[in-house]
Design a protein around this motif. Structure first.
Motif, PDB file in Angstrom:
ATOM      1  N   SER A  86     -11.751 -21.564 -26.220  1.00  0.00           N
ATOM      2  CA  SER A  86     -12.756 -20.533 -25.975  1.00  0.00           C
ATOM      3  C   SER A  86     -12.421 -19.797 -24.691  1.00  0.00           C
ATOM      4  O   SER A  86     -11.799 -20.344 -23.779  1.00  0.00           O
ATOM      5  N   GLY A  87     -12.842 -18.551 -24.635  1.00  0.00           N
ATOM      6  CA  GLY A  87     -12.584 -17.762 -23.443  1.00  0.00           C
ATOM      7  C   GLY A  87     -13.570 -16.622 -23.315  1.00  0.00           C
ATOM      8  O   GLY A  87     -14.071 -16.094 -24.300  1.00  0.00           O
ATOM      9  N   GLU A  88     -13.852 -16.281 -22.104  1.00  0.00           N
ATOM     10  CA  GLU A  88     -14.708 -15.144 -21.784  1.00  0.00           C
ATOM     11  C   GLU A  88     -14.004 -14.338 -20.709  1.00  0.00           C
ATOM     12  O   GLU A  88     -12.857 -14.614 -20.367  1.00  0.00           O
ATOM     13  N   GLU A  89     -14.709 -13.390 -20.151  1.00  0.00           N
ATOM     14  CA  GLU A  89     -14.092 -12.522 -19.148  1.00  0.00           C
ATOM     15  C   GLU A  89     -13.693 -13.283 -17.886  1.00  0.00           C
ATOM     16  O   GLU A  89     -12.650 -13.010 -17.291  1.00  0.00           O
ATOM     17  N   THR A  90     -14.485 -14.252 -17.478  1.00  0.00           N
ATOM     18  CA  THR A  90     -14.208 -14.941 -16.220  1.00  0.00           C
ATOM     19  C   THR A  90     -13.881 -16.420 -16.378  1.00  0.00           C
ATOM     20  O   THR A  90     -13.774 -17.122 -15.388  1.00  0.00           O
ATOM     21  N   GLN A  91     -13.741 -16.897 -17.611  1.00  0.00           N
ATOM     22  CA  GLN A  91     -13.417 -18.310 -17.792  1.00  0.00           C
ATOM     23  C   GLN A  91     -12.716 -18.530 -19.109  1.00  0.00           C
ATOM     24  O   GLN A  91     -12.792 -17.710 -20.016  1.00  0.00           O
ATOM     25  N   MET A  92     -12.013 -19.654 -19.202  1.00  0.00           N
ATOM     26  CA  MET A  92     -11.401 -20.074 -20.452  1.00  0.00           C
ATOM     27  C   MET A  92     -11.393 -21.595 -20.511  1.00  0.00           C
ATOM     28  O   MET A  92     -11.282 -22.260 -19.479  1.00  0.00           O
ATOM     29  N   GLU A  93     -11.553 -22.118 -21.732  1.00  0.00           N
ATOM     30  CA  GLU A  93     -11.553 -23.564 -21.957  1.00  0.00           C
ATOM     31  C   GLU A  93     -10.617 -23.869 -23.108  1.00  0.00           C
ATOM     32  O   GLU A  93     -10.605 -23.164 -24.111  1.00  0.00           O
ATOM     33  N   PHE A  94      -9.825 -24.916 -22.946  1.00  0.00           N
ATOM     34  CA  PHE A  94      -8.901 -25.325 -23.991  1.00  0.00           C
ATOM     35  C   PHE A  94      -8.471 -26.761 -23.724  1.00  0.00           C
ATOM     36  O   PHE A  94      -8.775 -27.329 -22.688  1.00  0.00           O
ATOM     37  N   VAL A  95      -7.753 -27.335 -24.671  1.00  0.00           N
ATOM     38  CA  VAL A  95      -7.224 -28.683 -24.533  1.00  0.00           C
ATOM     39  C   VAL A  95      -5.739 -28.548 -24.244  1.00  0.00           C
ATOM     40  O   VAL A  95      -5.031 -27.783 -24.890  1.00  0.00           O
ATOM     41  N   SER A  96      -5.280 -29.307 -23.250  1.00  0.00           N
ATOM     42  CA  SER A  96      -3.891 -29.209 -22.809  1.00  0.00           C
ATOM     43  C   SER A  96      -3.256 -30.593 -22.773  1.00  0.00           C
ATOM     44  O   SER A  96      -3.925 -31.590 -22.525  1.00  0.00           O
ATOM     45  N   SER A  97      -1.952 -30.618 -23.019  1.00  0.00           N
ATOM     46  CA  SER A  97      -1.224 -31.890 -22.916  1.00  0.00           C
ATOM     47  C   SER A  97      -0.683 -32.107 -21.509  1.00  0.00           C
ATOM     48  O   SER A  97       0.043 -33.052 -21.257  1.00  0.00           O
ATOM     49  N   PHE A  98      -1.026 -31.231 -20.588  1.00  0.00           N
ATOM     50  CA  PHE A  98      -0.628 -31.348 -19.184  1.00  0.00           C
ATOM     51  C   PHE A  98      -1.874 -31.728 -18.386  1.00  0.00           C
ATOM     52  O   PHE A  98      -2.872 -31.021 -18.415  1.00  0.00           O
ATOM     53  N   SER A  99      -1.835 -32.853 -17.693  1.00  0.00           N
ATOM     54  CA  SER A  99      -2.993 -33.320 -16.950  1.00  0.00           C
ATOM     55  C   SER A  99      -2.563 -33.766 -15.556  1.00  0.00           C
ATOM     56  O   SER A  99      -1.763 -34.684 -15.408  1.00  0.00           O
ATOM     57  N   LEU A 100      -3.085 -33.122 -14.544  1.00  0.00           N
ATOM     58  CA  LEU A 100      -2.785 -33.538 -13.169  1.00  0.00           C
ATOM     59  C   LEU A 100      -3.382 -34.906 -12.873  1.00  0.00           C
ATOM     60  O   LEU A 100      -2.831 -35.667 -12.097  1.00  0.00           O
ATOM     61  N   ALA A 101      -4.500 -35.200 -13.504  1.00  0.00           N
ATOM     62  CA  ALA A 101      -5.150 -36.489 -13.257  1.00  0.00           C
ATOM     63  C   ALA A 101      -4.274 -37.646 -13.730  1.00  0.00           C
ATOM     64  O   ALA A 101      -4.365 -38.748 -13.198  1.00  0.00           O
ATOM     65  N   HIS A 102      -3.424 -37.410 -14.716  1.00  0.00           N
ATOM     66  CA  HIS A 102      -2.541 -38.451 -15.230  1.00  0.00           C
ATOM     67  C   HIS A 102      -1.086 -38.178 -14.875  1.00  0.00           C
ATOM     68  O   HIS A 102      -0.179 -38.577 -15.609  1.00  0.00           O
ATOM     69  N   GLY A 103      -0.848 -37.484 -13.804  1.00  0.00           N
ATOM     70  CA  GLY A 103       0.518 -37.264 -13.338  1.00  0.00           C
ATOM     71  C   GLY A 103       1.329 -36.313 -14.198  1.00  0.00           C
ATOM     72  O   GLY A 103       2.533 -36.458 -14.310  1.00  0.00           O
ATOM     73  N   GLY A 104       0.698 -35.332 -14.815  1.00  0.00           N
ATOM     74  CA  GLY A 104       1.425 -34.356 -15.612  1.00  0.00           C
ATOM     75  C   GLY A 104       1.521 -34.686 -17.086  1.00  0.00           C
ATOM     76  O   GLY A 104       2.128 -33.950 -17.840  1.00  0.00           O
ATOM     77  N   ARG A 105       0.947 -35.797 -17.506  1.00  0.00           N
ATOM     78  CA  ARG A 105       0.975 -36.130 -18.927  1.00  0.00           C
ATOM     79  C   ARG A 105      -0.410 -36.623 -19.332  1.00  0.00           C
ATOM     80  O   ARG A 105      -1.214 -37.001 -18.511  1.00  0.00           O
ATOM     81  N   GLY A 106      -0.653 -36.607 -20.608  1.00  0.00           N
ATOM     82  CA  GLY A 106      -1.970 -36.991 -21.109  1.00  0.00           C
ATOM     83  C   GLY A 106      -2.739 -35.764 -21.550  1.00  0.00           C
ATOM     84  O   GLY A 106      -2.440 -34.648 -21.149  1.00  0.00           O
TER      85      GLY A 106
END
Length: 160
Positions: A86-106
């Protein structure tokens, strides 16, 4: 006629006028050199500030690009026909396979949004939710917030 020997006794030093002239010329040269060095130093400091700002900007864009490039077509269940993005003018949401919380993976649910900052500027913030929860549930999971840039959105909010 008598030969006269006139002996003039002069000390071999400089007159006061010559010394004052030499000191004045030396002072003028020092002032000119100081001005040149201070202008060069200020120019170097301004260049360093611009370089640091550009480096932070590049790092923020690389981070955002990593999240967006690794976005996944994620469904909350295999029977769900709708892909979460989903996305709007000032924000976007999506699922990513890149996660900083898990060191770049997850897998993580990512929300990138612009928030009004002090003055006229906006701040770009990144919110990462692990584990991924698409629908509102009682357990939210761990959410980490990161401020990406305080001045990035002023020039590049059209990316959203």
């Amino acid at each position: 006629m008598k030969a006269r020997h006139v002996v003039t006794s002069r000390n071999g030093g400089f007159t006061l006028l010559v010394l004052m002239l030499a000191f004045t010329l030396f002072a003028v040269l020092v002032v000119i050199l100081y001005g040149a060095f201070s202008v060069g130093h200020r120019a170097m400091e301004k260049t360093q500030v611009v370089f640091d700002a550009n480096q932070k900007f590049r790092a923020a864009i690389d981070l955002l690009g990593s999240y967006i490039r690794s976005s996944l077509a994620h469904r909350s269940s295999p029977q769900d026909p709708q892909i979460f993005y989903s996305g709007e003018e000032t924000q976007m949401e999506f699922v990513s396979s890149f996660s900083l919380a898990h060191g770049g993976r997850g897998i993580a649910k990512i929300r990138i949004y612009a928030e009004n900052g002090p003055g006229d500027g906006q701040t770009i913030k990144l919110e990462e939710q692990v584990p991924v929860r698409i629908k509102e549930e009682t357990q939210v999971g761990a959410i980490s917030n990161t401020t990406i840039s305080k001045s990035l959105c002023g020039h590049y909010c059209n990316l959203f």
